[in-house]
Structure formats: structure tokens, C-alpha cells
Design a protein around this motif. Sequence first.
Motif, PDB file in Angstrom:
ATOM      1  N   LEU A   8       0.824  -1.206   0.000  1.00 51.11           N
ATOM      2  CA  LEU A   8       0.000   0.000   0.000  1.00 51.11           C
ATOM      3  C   LEU A   8       0.861   1.259   0.000  1.00 51.11           C
ATOM      4  O   LEU A   8       0.596   2.209  -0.744  1.00 51.11           O
ATOM      5  N   ILE A   9       1.906   1.273   0.793  1.00 50.83           N
ATOM      6  CA  ILE A   9       2.794   2.444   0.860  1.00 50.83           C
ATOM      7  C   ILE A   9       3.518   2.639  -0.467  1.00 50.83           C
ATOM      8  O   ILE A   9       3.601   3.765  -0.981  1.00 50.83           O
ATOM      9  N   ILE A  10       4.052   1.557  -1.037  1.00 49.36           N
ATOM     10  CA  ILE A  10       4.760   1.657  -2.317  1.00 49.36           C
ATOM     11  C   ILE A  10       3.835   2.198  -3.397  1.00 49.36           C
ATOM     12  O   ILE A  10       4.189   3.123  -4.139  1.00 49.36           O
ATOM     13  N   ARG A  11       2.653   1.630  -3.497  1.00 44.00           N
ATOM     14  CA  ARG A  11       1.711   2.077  -4.535  1.00 44.00           C
ATOM     15  C   ARG A  11       1.270   3.515  -4.318  1.00 44.00           C
ATOM     16  O   ARG A  11       1.206   4.309  -5.255  1.00 44.00           O
ATOM     17  N   THR A  12       0.959   3.879  -3.091  1.00 49.35           N
ATOM     18  CA  THR A  12       0.459   5.223  -2.813  1.00 49.35           C
ATOM     19  C   THR A  12       1.514   6.279  -3.098  1.00 49.35           C
ATOM     20  O   THR A  12       1.234   7.266  -3.798  1.00 49.35           O
ATOM     21  N   LEU A  13       2.711   6.094  -2.577  1.00 47.09           N
ATOM     22  CA  LEU A  13       3.768   7.085  -2.807  1.00 47.09           C
ATOM     23  C   LEU A  13       4.165   7.140  -4.283  1.00 47.09           C
ATOM     24  O   LEU A  13       4.382   8.223  -4.833  1.00 47.09           O
ATOM     25  N   VAL A  74       9.000   5.226 -13.009  1.00 51.12           N
ATOM     26  CA  VAL A  74       8.431   5.017 -11.671  1.00 51.12           C
ATOM     27  C   VAL A  74       7.334   3.963 -11.721  1.00 51.12           C
ATOM     28  O   VAL A  74       7.257   3.083 -10.848  1.00 51.12           O
ATOM     29  N   LYS A  75       6.486   4.022 -12.752  1.00 55.00           N
ATOM     30  CA  LYS A  75       5.408   3.032 -12.893  1.00 55.00           C
ATOM     31  C   LYS A  75       5.990   1.635 -13.072  1.00 55.00           C
ATOM     32  O   LYS A  75       5.509   0.676 -12.459  1.00 55.00           O
ATOM     33  N   LEU A  76       7.033   1.524 -13.891  1.00 53.82           N
ATOM     34  CA  LEU A  76       7.700   0.229 -14.058  1.00 53.82           C
ATOM     35  C   LEU A  76       8.299  -0.243 -12.729  1.00 53.82           C
ATOM     36  O   LEU A  76       8.231  -1.430 -12.400  1.00 53.82           O
ATOM     37  N   GLY A  77       8.883   0.686 -11.978  1.00 55.26           N
ATOM     38  CA  GLY A  77       9.448   0.335 -10.681  1.00 55.26           C
ATOM     39  C   GLY A  77       8.390  -0.156  -9.709  1.00 55.26           C
ATOM     40  O   GLY A  77       8.624  -1.112  -8.956  1.00 55.26           O
ATOM     41  N   ILE A  78       7.232   0.488  -9.717  1.00 53.32           N
ATOM     42  CA  ILE A  78       6.131   0.051  -8.838  1.00 53.32           C
ATOM     43  C   ILE A  78       5.708  -1.367  -9.210  1.00 53.32           C
ATOM     44  O   ILE A  78       5.581  -2.237  -8.350  1.00 53.32           O
ATOM     45  N   PHE A  79       5.483  -1.592 -10.519  1.00 54.15           N
ATOM     46  CA  PHE A  79       5.062  -2.927 -10.953  1.00 54.15           C
ATOM     47  C   PHE A  79       6.119  -3.978 -10.619  1.00 54.15           C
ATOM     48  O   PHE A  79       5.791  -5.065 -10.162  1.00 54.15           O
ATOM     49  N   ALA A  80       7.396  -3.650 -10.855  1.00 56.14           N
ATOM     50  CA  ALA A  80       8.466  -4.603 -10.571  1.00 56.14           C
ATOM     51  C   ALA A  80       8.529  -4.915  -9.075  1.00 56.14           C
ATOM     52  O   ALA A  80       8.684  -6.078  -8.687  1.00 56.14           O
ATOM     53  N   ALA A  81       8.393  -3.885  -8.243  1.00 58.04           N
ATOM     54  CA  ALA A  81       8.429  -4.108  -6.796  1.00 58.04           C
ATOM     55  C   ALA A  81       7.256  -4.970  -6.344  1.00 58.04           C
ATOM     56  O   ALA A  81       7.432  -5.876  -5.512  1.00 58.04           O
ATOM     57  N   LEU A  82       6.091  -4.718  -6.892  1.00 61.22           N
ATOM     58  CA  LEU A  82       4.920  -5.511  -6.513  1.00 61.22           C
ATOM     59  C   LEU A  82       5.052  -6.955  -6.963  1.00 61.22           C
ATOM     60  O   LEU A  82       4.670  -7.882  -6.239  1.00 61.22           O
ATOM     61  N   ILE A  83       5.597  -7.161  -8.160  1.00 63.11           N
ATOM     62  CA  ILE A  83       5.785  -8.533  -8.659  1.00 63.11           C
ATOM     63  C   ILE A  83       6.819  -9.271  -7.802  1.00 63.11           C
ATOM     64  O   ILE A  83       6.619 -10.433  -7.443  1.00 63.11           O
ATOM     65  N   MET A  84       7.916  -8.584  -7.465  1.00 69.21           N
ATOM     66  CA  MET A  84       8.941  -9.223  -6.645  1.00 69.21           C
ATOM     67  C   MET A  84       8.417  -9.541  -5.247  1.00 69.21           C
ATOM     68  O   MET A  84       8.755 -10.584  -4.675  1.00 69.21           O
ATOM     69  N   MET A  85       7.597  -8.662  -4.694  1.00 67.72           N
ATOM     70  CA  MET A  85       7.039  -8.915  -3.359  1.00 67.72           C
ATOM     71  C   MET A  85       6.064 -10.083  -3.378  1.00 67.72           C
ATOM     72  O   MET A  85       5.876 -10.757  -2.366  1.00 67.72           O
ATOM     73  N   ALA A  86       5.440 -10.305  -4.545  1.00 71.83           N
ATOM     74  CA  ALA A  86       4.528 -11.441  -4.674  1.00 71.83           C
ATOM     75  C   ALA A  86       5.275 -12.728  -5.000  1.00 71.83           C
ATOM     76  O   ALA A  86       4.659 -13.783  -5.135  1.00 71.83           O
ATOM     77  N   GLY A  87       6.594 -12.624  -5.174  1.00 72.63           N
ATOM     78  CA  GLY A  87       7.390 -13.808  -5.452  1.00 72.63           C
ATOM     79  C   GLY A  87       7.532 -14.124  -6.924  1.00 72.63           C
ATOM     80  O   GLY A  87       7.972 -15.210  -7.285  1.00 72.63           O
ATOM     81  N   GLY A  88       7.173 -13.196  -7.788  1.00 74.29           N
ATOM     82  CA  GLY A  88       7.269 -13.434  -9.223  1.00 74.29           C
ATOM     83  C   GLY A  88       8.623 -13.045  -9.790  1.00 74.29           C
ATOM     84  O   GLY A  88       9.482 -12.500  -9.097  1.00 74.29           O
ATOM     85  N   ASN A  89       8.796 -13.327 -11.067  1.00 76.81           N
ATOM     86  CA  ASN A  89      10.026 -13.022 -11.777  1.00 76.81           C
ATOM     87  C   ASN A  89       9.785 -11.840 -12.703  1.00 76.81           C
ATOM     88  O   ASN A  89       8.994 -11.932 -13.642  1.00 76.81           O
ATOM     89  N   VAL A  90      10.453 -10.737 -12.446  1.00 73.69           N
ATOM     90  CA  VAL A  90      10.248  -9.514 -13.223  1.00 73.69           C
ATOM     91  C   VAL A  90      10.783  -9.669 -14.639  1.00 73.69           C
ATOM     92  O   VAL A  90      10.193  -9.180 -15.593  1.00 73.69           O
ATOM     93  N   GLN A  91      11.874 -10.383 -14.817  1.00 72.28           N
ATOM     94  CA  GLN A  91      12.502 -10.503 -16.126  1.00 72.28           C
ATOM     95  C   GLN A  91      11.755 -11.437 -17.060  1.00 72.28           C
ATOM     96  O   GLN A  91      12.003 -11.446 -18.255  1.00 72.28           O
ATOM     97  N   ALA A  92      10.838 -12.235 -16.522  1.00 78.31           N
ATOM     98  CA  ALA A  92      10.137 -13.220 -17.340  1.00 78.31           C
ATOM     99  C   ALA A  92       9.323 -12.576 -18.453  1.00 78.31           C
ATOM    100  O   ALA A  92       9.304 -13.062 -19.575  1.00 78.31           O
ATOM    101  N   ILE A  99       4.051  -2.652 -21.338  1.00 73.79           N
ATOM    102  CA  ILE A  99       2.705  -2.357 -21.864  1.00 73.79           C
ATOM    103  C   ILE A  99       1.776  -1.956 -20.723  1.00 73.79           C
ATOM    104  O   ILE A  99       1.027  -0.980 -20.838  1.00 73.79           O
ATOM    105  N   TYR A 100       1.819  -2.688 -19.610  1.00 72.02           N
ATOM    106  CA  TYR A 100       0.996  -2.336 -18.445  1.00 72.02           C
ATOM    107  C   TYR A 100       1.334  -0.934 -17.932  1.00 72.02           C
ATOM    108  O   TYR A 100       0.454  -0.178 -17.552  1.00 72.02           O
ATOM    109  N   ALA A 101       2.613  -0.606 -17.925  1.00 69.65           N
ATOM    110  CA  ALA A 101       3.026   0.709 -17.429  1.00 69.65           C
ATOM    111  C   ALA A 101       2.538   1.819 -18.345  1.00 69.65           C
ATOM    112  O   ALA A 101       2.029   2.842 -17.870  1.00 69.65           O
TER     113      ALA A 101
END
Length: 182
Positions: A8-13, A74-92, A99-101
Motif C-alpha cells: 500500500l505504501i509503495i503504490r500510494t507514494l 516510476v510506474k515500471l518500478g512500482i510494478f516490478a516491486a509488486l511482482i517481486m514482493m509477490a514472489g514473481g520473476n520480473v525478467q520473465a 505495456i501495463y506501465a
Amino acid sequence: MGQDPIILIIRTLGELFIFILLMRFLLQLARADYYNPISQSIVRLTQPMLAPLQKILPKAGRMDLSPLAVALIVKLGIFAALIMMAGGNVQADIVSLVIYAVVGLLDSILNIYFWAVIGSVIISWVAPGSYHPAPQLIGQITEPLFKLAQKVIPPLGGLDLSPILIFLTIQIIQSQLARLVM
């Protein structure tokens, strides 16, 4: 159940900073008053981040594209941080992440215009011709949209239906953007 507070903090800021960057871009797009105190605050807040990119990125006519570039990063960074926190692979799937960003930035711009048009309509009823910096800035941002919409639907007597056309157009574009990322 609930959302992780760190997410929530990452997304909001992140979204708040993206909003400020997009406002800087839209203010220059609309050629809003640079000496407005709100415009000055936005420029001061974003200038430290944009200064290095302004030297690298070329201007597109009178447009400085560095706010959009930083907002995309920044949008890419938010998405990458959220994916990594969920345990996903950003480079995949970096292409879909980009496109999402981009779609997310376009959606944010449309949301800014949506709320600015609502604010402009309310201000025109409550305090037309206000000298406060905020209503002036909202009017300057929305004026190009209203002029464009009024070419399609001219004012009928004292009734201006252009906000309805703008709202419909924004909703149609947002629905198409949502279909694009699904």
C-alpha cells in the motif's frame, strides 16, 4: 483479507509522484500559467528528478518529455516491486510489464482530465471567474478539451454540453485500454 501495508505504501507514494509528474506534463501541454503558485510548486518538486533527463532527452517541439519518461520509469518500478514482493520473476515478461506501465500512465492521464473536468464544471457553478490559483489552473488544463468538444457540440444557449462529450470519450478510451491489457 487485507492488503500488505508495504504494498500500500509503495503504490500510494509511487502513484502520488506519478500524479505530480503527469500534472507537470499536462500543465506544459495546456500552456498553463507558469507563474501560478501551484505550477511553481510542481516544477520545484519535480525538477531535481527531471534535470538529468532533460539534458539527455530531446524536446518534441515545445514539449519536454522528461516528466513522461520519469513517470514511466516510476510506474515500471512500482510494478516490478509488486511482482517481486509477490514472489514473481520480473525478467520473465518485461514486454508486458512495459505495456501495463504505458497503459497505466494513459489511464492516469485520463483520470486527471476526468476529475479536472468535474472540478471545472463545479467551479463554473459555484465560483465562476475565481482568482484563486487552483480554479485558474483547472480552467487552464481543461480549456483545450472544452474548445475541442465545443467544435463537435456547440453551446446551446446558456447550456454547454461539452463536458458530457468529454466524459463519454474518456470512458470509451478507458474501456478500450482495459480491454488492451486483458
